[in-house]
Scaffold this motif. Structure first.
Motif, PDB file in Angstrom:
ATOM      1  N   LYS A  59       0.901  -3.498   8.264  1.00 14.68           N
ATOM      2  CA  LYS A  59       0.009  -4.627   8.270  1.00 14.68           C
ATOM      3  C   LYS A  59      -0.277  -5.243   9.577  1.00 14.68           C
ATOM      4  O   LYS A  59       0.550  -5.637  10.396  1.00 14.68           O
ATOM      5  N   HIS A 105      -6.667   3.301   8.465  1.00 18.52           N
ATOM      6  CA  HIS A 105      -6.183   4.106   7.345  1.00 18.52           C
ATOM      7  C   HIS A 105      -4.804   4.220   7.046  1.00 18.52           C
ATOM      8  O   HIS A 105      -4.570   4.623   6.058  1.00 18.52           O
ATOM      9  N   LYS A 161      -1.976   2.377   5.617  1.00 16.75           N
ATOM     10  CA  LYS A 161      -2.071   1.130   4.713  1.00 16.75           C
ATOM     11  C   LYS A 161      -0.585   0.737   4.750  1.00 16.75           C
ATOM     12  O   LYS A 161      -0.478  -0.434   4.063  1.00 16.75           O
ATOM     13  N   SER A 162       0.238   1.402   5.144  1.00 17.10           N
ATOM     14  CA  SER A 162       1.830   1.045   5.192  1.00 17.10           C
ATOM     15  C   SER A 162       2.189  -0.176   6.366  1.00 17.10           C
ATOM     16  O   SER A 162       3.205  -0.563   6.381  1.00 17.10           O
TER      17      SER A 162
END
Length: 208
Positions: free
Chosen positions: A22, A17, A19-20
């Motif tokens: 990688k 969850h 998303k920032s």
């Protein structure tokens, strides 16, 4: 970098969850730890490898972590571990990971109290970058990962770089106080400037 395992599902649920961040999944932990090593050397930042499964998942990190120590590479290895409520001999894939990693890291932690998770992780990231740089390892028992704790974190001393659902990695920077649920995630603000040459090496080719 990391490989999903049942011992650390809370971390990977949160990564899904977030998303920032990688996240780069690997085929096995052995290749992942070498990838984290390469990233650390090329970027002058921490490399991070997560072994999602205790026991064999953690042992797959050994060769890479040993190489990182020899090369003074600042890699943070995070491994799942069996529950602190179980005896090692009776636990699923139980293994003394503390004794396994201690000789090949600058320091190895096995967290037995969820209240100290932020401090341990912050210390681990800081220590790996201090001269001479090198790998560190954090073993996180599955029952510790399943707990929730709230912390009053003084942001005058820490910067919240990102968060997982349950655990938090923190660093120095800001000037506020907020209440957070602890979580396990880290993003790096700036690469460290110091480069520590290995003995007898060309400074321009130093390990970082």
């Amino acid at each position: 970098f990391g490989l999903i395992g049942s011992a650390t599902m809370e971390m990977f649920d949160a990564l899904y969850h977030e998303k920032s961040i990688k996240f780069i999944g690997v085929r096995d932990e052995r290749t992942g730890t070498h990838m984290a090593d390469g990233y650390a050397r090329a970027s002058n930042k921490h490399g991070v490898i997560i072994a999602g499964q205790n026991g064999p998942g953690a042992t797959n990190l050994i060769t890479g972590v040993a190489q990182e120590k020899a090369a003074f590479s600042p890699v943070v290895a995070i491994a799942g571990s069996y529950s602190t409520k179980d005896k090692m001999e009776d636990a699923f894939q139980g293994l003394d990971q503390q004794s396994l990693f201690a000789p090949i890291t600058k320091k190895t932690w096995t967290v037995k109290n969820s209240k100290i998770v932020p401090k341990v992780i912050g210390d681990a990231f800081d220590l790996s970058m201090k001269p001479r740089r090198g790998p560190v390892c954090i073993n996180l028992p599955r029952n510790i990962l399943a707990e929730k704790n709230a912390y009053n974190i003084n942001l005058n001393n820490v910067e919240i770089l990102a968060y997982f659902r349950y655990y938090l990695i923190i660093r120095t920077m800001n000037k506020q106080k907020e209440r957070w649920v602890s979580g396990l995630n880290h993003r790096f603000a700036k690469p460290a400037k110091e480069v520590i040459p290995s003995e007898g090496s060309n400074p321009s080719l130093s390990a970082i």
